[in-house]
Design an enzyme around this catalytic site. Sequence first.
Site, PDB file in Angstrom:
ATOM      1  N   LYS A  12     -26.519   5.120  74.016  1.00 55.22           N
ATOM      2  CA  LYS A  12     -27.580   5.796  73.270  1.00 55.22           C
ATOM      3  C   LYS A  12     -28.516   6.448  74.271  1.00 55.22           C
ATOM      4  CE  LYS A  12     -30.791   4.895  69.442  1.00 55.22           C
ATOM      5  NZ  LYS A  12     -31.233   3.869  68.472  1.00 55.22           N
ATOM      6  N   ASP A 107     -38.427  -0.963  59.824  1.00 58.98           N
ATOM      7  CA  ASP A 107     -37.605   0.122  59.262  1.00 58.98           C
ATOM      8  C   ASP A 107     -36.309  -0.440  58.691  1.00 58.98           C
ATOM      9  OD1 ASP A 107     -37.170   2.751  58.508  1.00 58.98           O
ATOM     10  OD2 ASP A 107     -36.236   3.329  60.409  1.00 58.98           O
TER      11      ASP A 107
END
Length: 225
Positions: A12, A107
């Site tokens: 990532k 989240d």
Amino acid sequence: HHLVFDQRVAVKVLVGDGVTDAVATERFVREARAAARLQSEHASRVMDAGVLETGQPYLVMEYLEGCDLGELLLLNGPIAVPELVDYMLQALEGMAHAHAAGIVHRDVKPSNLFITLRPDGSNTIKVLDFGISKSTVEHFNPEVTKLTGKAVLGSPAYMSPEQVRNASGVDARSDVWSLGVSMYELLSGRMPFDGDGVGAMLAAILESDVVPLDQLRPEVPHELS
């Protein structure tokens, strides 16, 4: 491909304007720190972190094959009750591990709950993306962690009323709320709070009552509803 471990990994990388954006960089570092503290089977494992020659920070993570529960809902429609309960018990275990480590996710939603396979072929749930997590044991730059007018921390449809009012002040209970919203959506195919635009949706979260789930889907046990 990790040359030392001889296995496929996921990398990532922070790209674009994020490299020079202090907020984006801080969130990226926060995800690395949070993930490094989590040793649960139900959290995505981070194996390494560093900075490329271009100045872009990166994470090396375990490679997962499968799909997230949001994708599963789109593909197959509402999930069967026994299957959903199994998935959510695993997600709760992952979240409990994070909360015990002093991490509030902020989240939680179906697209951050990833279903993949164990070596024995059984399904396992991984909680993903701690990029806007809040640590109760570390102190970050207050100019980075506070909610500003530039962006909303989290996904509005899944926010608790407390997170709508003040994202920086939430605790683990806000994640429990978001997981409940996710369960409602995955079992019914619709959101418990909705509106024409983000403002109306946030108002519904603060003011509206939810249609009981067993009214939308009678086969859902009343206790689960």
